[in-house]
Design an enzyme around this catalytic site. Structure first.
Site, PDB file in Angstrom:
ATOM      1  N   LYS A  18      11.254  15.616 -69.588  1.00 27.32           N
ATOM      2  CA  LYS A  18      10.516  14.537 -70.256  1.00 27.32           C
ATOM      3  C   LYS A  18       9.694  13.725 -69.255  1.00 27.32           C
ATOM      4  O   LYS A  18      10.134  13.474 -68.144  1.00 27.32           O
ATOM      5  CB  LYS A  18      11.519  13.630 -70.980  1.00 27.32           C
ATOM      6  CG  LYS A  18      10.911  12.416 -71.666  1.00 27.32           C
ATOM      7  CD  LYS A  18      11.969  11.590 -72.359  1.00 27.32           C
ATOM      8  CE  LYS A  18      11.375  10.324 -72.971  1.00 27.32           C
ATOM      9  NZ  LYS A  18      12.365   9.551 -73.746  1.00 27.32           N
ATOM     10  N   CYS A  56       7.233   9.355 -76.015  1.00 28.39           N
ATOM     11  CA  CYS A  56       7.368   9.051 -77.444  1.00 28.39           C
ATOM     12  C   CYS A  56       6.071   8.710 -78.179  1.00 28.39           C
ATOM     13  O   CYS A  56       5.631   9.428 -79.066  1.00 28.39           O
ATOM     14  CB  CYS A  56       8.369   7.913 -77.619  1.00 28.39           C
ATOM     15  SG  CYS A  56      10.005   8.236 -76.950  1.00 28.39           S
ATOM     16  N   ARG A 114       3.832  11.068 -80.999  1.00 26.11           N
ATOM     17  CA  ARG A 114       3.844  10.716 -82.420  1.00 26.11           C
ATOM     18  C   ARG A 114       2.439  10.406 -82.932  1.00 26.11           C
ATOM     19  O   ARG A 114       2.082  10.753 -84.073  1.00 26.11           O
ATOM     20  CB  ARG A 114       4.795   9.543 -82.650  1.00 26.11           C
ATOM     21  CG  ARG A 114       6.237   9.924 -82.408  1.00 26.11           C
ATOM     22  CD  ARG A 114       7.147   8.749 -82.025  1.00 26.11           C
ATOM     23  NE  ARG A 114       8.326   9.283 -81.377  1.00 26.11           N
ATOM     24  CZ  ARG A 114       9.406   9.729 -82.028  1.00 26.11           C
ATOM     25  NH1 ARG A 114       9.454   9.641 -83.343  1.00 26.11           N
ATOM     26  NH2 ARG A 114      10.419  10.231 -81.367  1.00 26.11           N
ATOM     27  N   SER A 145      12.082   3.055 -80.250  1.00 28.83           N
ATOM     28  CA  SER A 145      13.281   3.772 -79.808  1.00 28.83           C
ATOM     29  C   SER A 145      14.517   2.888 -79.965  1.00 28.83           C
ATOM     30  O   SER A 145      14.459   1.679 -79.756  1.00 28.83           O
ATOM     31  CB  SER A 145      13.135   4.192 -78.340  1.00 28.83           C
ATOM     32  OG  SER A 145      12.081   5.104 -78.184  1.00 28.83           O
ATOM     33  N   HIS A 170       7.447   3.761 -83.639  1.00 31.66           N
ATOM     34  CA  HIS A 170       6.991   3.614 -82.247  1.00 31.66           C
ATOM     35  C   HIS A 170       5.481   3.742 -82.092  1.00 31.66           C
ATOM     36  O   HIS A 170       4.974   4.216 -81.073  1.00 31.66           O
ATOM     37  CB  HIS A 170       7.702   4.603 -81.332  1.00 31.66           C
ATOM     38  CG  HIS A 170       7.932   4.044 -79.953  1.00 31.66           C
ATOM     39  ND1 HIS A 170       8.705   4.658 -78.999  1.00 31.66           N
ATOM     40  CD2 HIS A 170       7.465   2.906 -79.358  1.00 31.66           C
ATOM     41  CE1 HIS A 170       8.727   3.933 -77.898  1.00 31.66           C
ATOM     42  NE2 HIS A 170       7.969   2.856 -78.089  1.00 31.66           N
ATOM     43  N   ASP A 200      14.089  13.800 -81.438  1.00 32.61           N
ATOM     44  CA  ASP A 200      13.711  12.950 -80.310  1.00 32.61           C
ATOM     45  C   ASP A 200      14.458  13.414 -79.056  1.00 32.61           C
ATOM     46  O   ASP A 200      15.692  13.462 -79.047  1.00 32.61           O
ATOM     47  CB  ASP A 200      14.072  11.497 -80.632  1.00 32.61           C
ATOM     48  CG  ASP A 200      13.357  10.486 -79.750  1.00 32.61           C
ATOM     49  OD1 ASP A 200      12.839  10.877 -78.693  1.00 32.61           O
ATOM     50  OD2 ASP A 200      13.333   9.304 -80.116  1.00 32.61           O
ATOM     51  N   ASP A 201      13.721  13.762 -78.012  1.00 36.60           N
ATOM     52  CA  ASP A 201      14.307  14.164 -76.728  1.00 36.60           C
ATOM     53  C   ASP A 201      15.186  15.405 -76.833  1.00 36.60           C
ATOM     54  O   ASP A 201      16.098  15.605 -76.024  1.00 36.60           O
ATOM     55  CB  ASP A 201      15.134  13.015 -76.117  1.00 36.60           C
ATOM     56  CG  ASP A 201      14.282  11.876 -75.594  1.00 36.60           C
ATOM     57  OD1 ASP A 201      13.051  11.925 -75.748  1.00 36.60           O
ATOM     58  OD2 ASP A 201      14.852  10.916 -75.041  1.00 36.60           O
ATOM     59  N   LYS A 212      12.232   6.590 -86.727  1.00 40.80           N
ATOM     60  CA  LYS A 212      11.561   5.933 -85.607  1.00 40.80           C
ATOM     61  C   LYS A 212      10.040   6.012 -85.745  1.00 40.80           C
ATOM     62  O   LYS A 212       9.470   7.087 -85.847  1.00 40.80           O
ATOM     63  CB  LYS A 212      12.011   6.603 -84.298  1.00 40.80           C
ATOM     64  CG  LYS A 212      11.257   6.165 -83.049  1.00 40.80           C
ATOM     65  CD  LYS A 212      11.798   6.911 -81.836  1.00 40.80           C
ATOM     66  CE  LYS A 212      10.954   6.681 -80.601  1.00 40.80           C
ATOM     67  NZ  LYS A 212      11.506   7.365 -79.413  1.00 40.80           N
ATOM     68  N   HIS A 265      17.819  11.111 -78.661  1.00 42.17           N
ATOM     69  CA  HIS A 265      17.559  10.013 -77.728  1.00 42.17           C
ATOM     70  C   HIS A 265      18.841   9.209 -77.519  1.00 42.17           C
ATOM     71  O   HIS A 265      19.651   9.058 -78.428  1.00 42.17           O
ATOM     72  CB  HIS A 265      16.468   9.116 -78.332  1.00 42.17           C
ATOM     73  CG  HIS A 265      15.749   8.234 -77.357  1.00 42.17           C
ATOM     74  ND1 HIS A 265      16.352   7.183 -76.718  1.00 42.17           N
ATOM     75  CD2 HIS A 265      14.463   8.241 -76.930  1.00 42.17           C
ATOM     76  CE1 HIS A 265      15.463   6.572 -75.948  1.00 42.17           C
ATOM     77  NE2 HIS A 265      14.305   7.198 -76.052  1.00 42.17           N
ATOM     78  N   ASP A 322       9.601  15.739 -80.293  1.00 38.36           N
ATOM     79  CA  ASP A 322       8.524  14.915 -79.740  1.00 38.36           C
ATOM     80  C   ASP A 322       8.290  15.185 -78.258  1.00 38.36           C
ATOM     81  O   ASP A 322       7.202  14.951 -77.742  1.00 38.36           O
ATOM     82  CB  ASP A 322       8.796  13.432 -79.970  1.00 38.36           C
ATOM     83  CG  ASP A 322       9.957  12.884 -79.145  1.00 38.36           C
ATOM     84  OD1 ASP A 322      10.849  13.660 -78.747  1.00 38.36           O
ATOM     85  OD2 ASP A 322       9.987  11.660 -78.919  1.00 38.36           O
ATOM     86  N   ASN A 323       9.290  15.637 -77.541  1.00 38.11           N
ATOM     87  CA  ASN A 323       9.182  15.982 -76.119  1.00 38.11           C
ATOM     88  C   ASN A 323      10.513  16.572 -75.676  1.00 38.11           C
ATOM     89  O   ASN A 323      11.472  16.632 -76.461  1.00 38.11           O
ATOM     90  CB  ASN A 323       8.799  14.769 -75.257  1.00 38.11           C
ATOM     91  CG  ASN A 323       9.627  13.529 -75.497  1.00 38.11           C
ATOM     92  OD1 ASN A 323       9.136  12.522 -76.013  1.00 38.11           O
ATOM     93  ND2 ASN A 323      10.907  13.563 -75.138  1.00 38.11           N
TER      94      ASN A 323
END
Length: 525
Positions: free
Chosen positions: A333, A84, A88, A162, A139, A44-45, A137, A251, A302-303
């Site tokens: 992001k 996010c 996903r 998140s 989301h 994540d991130d 996660k 994240h 994810d990004n």
């Protein structure tokens, strides 16, 4: 054909009135033969430059770097969105947000989620005899039938969104910092705009909230334990399995991890990156122990990094989005600049994926869905179009090319959410809209629309610093091809069976294990 059957036992264990489903890994019928197992790990991130194998000077990813030498590393791999929920949703459906309906993030109070008429990867594999688990996660909606337990996963352990979307007693590192959950009748401190105080962050096991608020400092350990247990139990059962691990790392808030030997003075981001790497290493060790030659492990993100978090954000490597940086704001992001969607990616499958190979093929998170189904021998759902490709030939070293065209949806920084106004065509990238997300200094770049798009040659200009001259021959040659590709996908979406997510909100759907206690605490503190 004899079908493998999965039996889910609903055992009435009392926990605030919830039923607790236990997965029974036993089965009847044919054995699985050589159906492969799948482990998909989503960071994540995480920045492209956070992976040591990608960017010299990064020394916090020893396990991932080792995986790169034992498998395949992808340097032109992209998230399907730069935020996010849409990213996903695309992973689990193989479809862009304009098709699957998820164009921006869901909230703590969201009534809906990933539309129920969209078929998830887990649902298809479960129908093909797989046992399916998810750690981490989600989301994609937590209320009612949108919970992962009703979207194809036999087992779920994780946070439904998140982990900055609820208060904790161990807030960790954030920028700006958020306070801990209130205790007793003590009022909350004055909060920053993005902090939560009324509902604590929940941790689910299947349909049960087992902890609220979550202890962030122990979350990575719990995820590692649950993931390894699932792998061991599924392997023992003889059934093929899918395990989807959606990490909390990188994240914010970053957990305040206990210091390790030699870590004095280490910055929080580096410590958290090492913790994530260790977690991934434990999962890989479990795979190697029980199913090394029959398990495909796919790691990606994810990004890109969340630049407004300053020193708590990751590295974009060489993808600095220089043109946008000059206009203002962040090119990471939430944007369609390379730093927003180009992510680390590794594939590991001893005996199948060649070792120590770097692939320059243009690939996407969208490819996970069709590739995994092809390897499992399961058909794609009928009656809809997909944006991902079966890239198994690339994975096995039998092909060098992936997509000719990718579309990067707007993800919050500029333009309508989910709209396709950025086009990757071979080495070229065209922007019909530009804008910068919020940067560390609080600034955001202006939204600008380009009737004649900015076009960059990424082979010559990874930093996206200088667009092609609109009057030049190269620009004139590329523009009609970009326009045709964009018109083609928009026409296909118009003909497709598309979904629309319910983004309505209702405070009553917030996860709360005990509404009588401050911040919905589950246990005495």
């Amino acid at each position: 054909m004899a079908w493998l059957s999965l039996k889910v036992l609903l055992v009435g264990l009392s926990f605030l009135g919830c039923l607790y489903p236990l997965v029974d890994f036993s089965f009847s019928g044919e054995t699985r033969g050589q159906k492969p197992n799948f482990v998909i790990i989503l960071a994540d991130d995480m920045g492209w430059g956070d992976l040591g194998a990608n960017w010299a000077g990064t020394e916090d990813t020893a396990n991932l770097d080792k995986m790169a030498t034992e498998g395949m590393r992808f340097v032109d791999f992209h998230a399907a969105a730069s935020t996010c929920s849409p990213s996903r949703a695309a992973l689990l459906t193989g479809r862009l947000g304009l098709r699957n309906g998820v164009t921006h993030n869901f909230a703590v109070t969201s009534v809906g989620g990933l539309p129920l008429n969209e078929t998830t990867l887990a649902e298809v594999l479960r129908g093909a005899g797989y046992v399916t688990g998810m750690i981490g996660k989600w989301h994609l909606g937590h209320h009612g039938s949108h919970h992962p337990s009703f979207r194809g996963f036999d087992y779920y352990f994780g946070v439904p969104y998140s982990h900055d979307m609820g208060c904790t007693d161990t807030p960790g590192y954030n920028h700006p910092p958020c306070p801990a959950c209130p205790r007793g009748d003590r009022p909350s401190r004055n909060l920053e705009r993005d902090c939560y105080s009324d509902v604590a962050l929940p941790l689910y096991e299947n349909l049960n909230i087992v902890e609220q608020p979550v202890d962030l400092s122990a979350l990575a350990q719990k995820y590692a334990e649950k993931a390894t247990q699932f792998i061991q139990q599924a392997s023992t059962s003889g059934r093929p399995f899918l395990l989807y691990v959606a990490l909390a790392h990188m994240h914010v808030p970053l957990a305040r991890t206990p210091p390790s030997a030699g870590s004095r003075g280490q910055r929080p981001y580096s410590a958290s990156l090492q913790e994530m790497d260790h977690l991934v290493g434990r999962i890989k060790d479990a795979v190697d122990l029980v199913g090394k030659n029959n398990t495909f492990l796919w790691f990606t993100g994810d990004n890109g990094p969340w630049a407004q978090k300053c020193e708590l954000a990751g590295s974009v490597g060489p993808f600095t989005g220089s043109w946008q940086a000059r206009q203002g704001g962040s090119p990471a992001k939430q944007t369609t600049w390379e730093a927003g969607h180009r992510v680390p990616a590794l594939a590991y499958w001893p005996g199948r994926v060649p070792v120590n190979v770097t692939s320059t093929a243009l690939l996407s998170v969208l490819d996970v869905f069709p590739t995994v189904l092809a390897l499992a021998g399961a058909p794609l759902p009928r009656g809809r179009s997909f944006d991902g490709l079966d890239v198994s030939q690339v994975l096995f070293g039998q092909a060098q090319t992936g997509h000719r065209v990718l579309f990067h949806p707007n993800s919050g920084a500029a333009g309508e959410d989910g709209a396709l106004q950025t086009v990757r065509l071979e080495q070229y990238k065209a922007f019909y809209v530009t804008g910068g997300a919020r940067a560390c200094d609080g600034s955001a770049g202006p939204e600008r629309h380009h009737e004649r798009p900015l076009i960059f040659d990424l082979e010559a200009d990874r930093a996206e610093a200088a667009p092609l001259d609109r009057g030049g021959a190269e620009y004139r040659a590329v523009l009609p091809r970009v326009a045709a590709a964009l018109a083609g996908v928009l026409a296909d979406i118009a003909r497709d069976r598309v979904s629309r997510a319910d983004y309505s909100q209702d405070p009553s759907v917030r996860p709360c294990c005990d509404p009588r206690r401050p911040a919905c605490r589950c246990r005495a503190a």
